[in-house]
Enzyme design. Structure first.
Site, mmCIF file in Angstrom:
data_model
loop_
_atom_site.group_PDB
_atom_site.id
_atom_site.type_symbol
_atom_site.label_atom_id
_atom_site.label_comp_id
_atom_site.label_asym_id
_atom_site.label_seq_id
_atom_site.Cartn_x
_atom_site.Cartn_y
_atom_site.Cartn_z
ATOM 1 C CE LYS A 57 -4.248 -1.795 2.105
ATOM 2 N NZ LYS A 57 -5.267 -1.026 1.079
ATOM 3 C CD GLU A 83 -6.837 -2.725 -4.744
ATOM 4 O OE1 GLU A 83 -7.888 -2.869 -3.874
ATOM 5 O OE2 GLU A 83 -5.880 -3.667 -4.500
ATOM 6 C CG ASP A 136 -10.954 -1.310 -3.249
ATOM 7 O OD1 ASP A 136 -12.069 -1.545 -2.981
ATOM 8 O OD2 ASP A 136 -9.917 -1.382 -2.481
ATOM 9 C CG ASP A 192 -4.784 -0.293 -2.525
ATOM 10 O OD1 ASP A 192 -4.981 0.592 -3.221
ATOM 11 O OD2 ASP A 192 -5.374 -0.938 -1.942
ATOM 12 C CE LYS A 200 -11.373 -4.051 -0.735
ATOM 13 N NZ LYS A 200 -10.686 -2.851 -0.058
#
Length: 348
Positions: A160, A213, A238, A187, A262
């Protein structure tokens, strides 16, 4: 079959250590476990992981919804009519509360059929490799985390970032130099400007990054499409994707190459399956991701991931951050590969 009783448990789960992403630092999470009992002796379990920034709910909102909306709506009804029940709740619940009900009803149906849920949903595969996440950390800590994960057998690491493009690239370069065979994903958590995202794409070509992402803000999601067209690095949506309409809009305008579903964010398996169909029609591969979910929520994501051919990626590591996970027996995790425990429903 009729629903005869509903109860729930609130789990306030402590993280082993706080973590930072581009827009917040997190040190604990609340999950709710819904138990839906029937007159056939079958009890369905569902999980909610409210997150104001993602699902639009607080823990108090979910608890109130269980008492005032979910319980009176479900009692006396047949869980086999799950589509009607879920439709009656749509618009009255935010996404994690709706997902909790959806999962519990699917758990009942799979237990009635006496098969694991992923087999009821299609049973395309029986295991999937998951990534494990390294949050925004200094270089030394990043490398130490990676070493620990590689020692545990993980072959996919998601890093991340989004706060500093040069630092992000330096961390990824260091990981690639140390682990030539490791699959790396990145991400951005909406942290980059368009210029930064394009600079990242150009520099990351030589690093073998598998997925980028959500590099840019949901407020300017068309920029994600520019990034996608600007290089060969696949871009995954996302935070921009929460509903079926979002999936249609993103794929219709070629804003993304992949999408991250998700279940807590989209409202459960029922909308998740619809979103996955839109993605497949658009040629978008799918990752199943997670929030800070205990093993019950992770198990639901796992069964979903195993059910469809175009769900190629999994990022189901949220349970690893908890000091204690009361649902860690629903699946096995060995050398980075997740497998359900083989029991009916979600595994308990």
């Amino acid at each position: 079959m009729r629903i005869t009783h509903i109860d729930y448990e609130r789990l306030d789960l402590e993280l082993t250590e706080p973590y930072t992403i581009a827009y917040e630092t997190i040190d604990r999470a609340t999950n709710f476990i819904l138990r839906v009992a029937t007159d056939r002796g079958i009890v369905g379990l569902g999980c909610a992981a409210p997150d104001m920034g993602v699902t639009g709910e607080t823990a108090a909102d979910v608890e109130l919804a269980i008492r005032t909306i979910i319980t009176p709506t479900l009692l006396g009804e047949s869980p086999l009519r799950y589509a009607r029940l879920l439709e009656s709740l749509r618009g009255r619940l935010e996404s994690s509360a709706l997902a909790m009900v959806d999962l519990a009803l699917h758990d009942i149906i799979a237990k009635l059929a006496d098969v694991p849920l992923y087999q009821l949903l299609g049973g395309y595969r029986d295991s999937i490799a998951t990534s494990v996440t390294i949050t925004i950390l200094p270089m030394a800590e990043t490398l130490a985390k990676a070493a620990a994960y590689v020692d545990q057998g993980f072959g996919i690491i998601k890093v991340k970032g989004g706060l500093d493009v040069e630092l992000d690239l330096a961390r990824l370069k260091a990981l690639r130099e140390k682990y030539s065979e490791l699959v790396l994903r990145f991400d951005g958590n909406q942290g980059y400007s368009l210029e930064e995202a394009l600079r990242f794409v150009t520099a990351a070509q030589s690093l073998g990054i598998e997925i980028l992402e959500q590099p840019t803000s949901v407020e300017d999601e068309e920029l994600m499409g520019v990034v996608s067209l600007g290089g060969t690095l696949p871009v995954m949506a996302d935070e921009s994707l929460k509903t079926l309409k979002d999936a249609f809009r993103l794929t219709r305008h070629d804003f993304t190459d992949m999408i991250n579903i998700k279940l807590q964010k989209v409202g459960g398996l029922t909308p998740g399956l619809h979103i996955n169909s839109v993605a497949r029609a658009a040629g978008n591969e799918v990752m199943v991701g997670c929030l800070d979910e205990c093993g019950l929520g992770i198990a639901a994501g796992l069964h979903f991931a195993l059910s469809r051919p175009n769900i190629v990626y999994a990022d189901l590591d949220g349970h690893l951050d908890f000091v204690e996970d009361p649902f860690g027996d629903l699946f096995t995790l060995s050398k980075g590969v997740l497998r359900p425990n083989g029991k009916a429903g979600l595994g308990r």
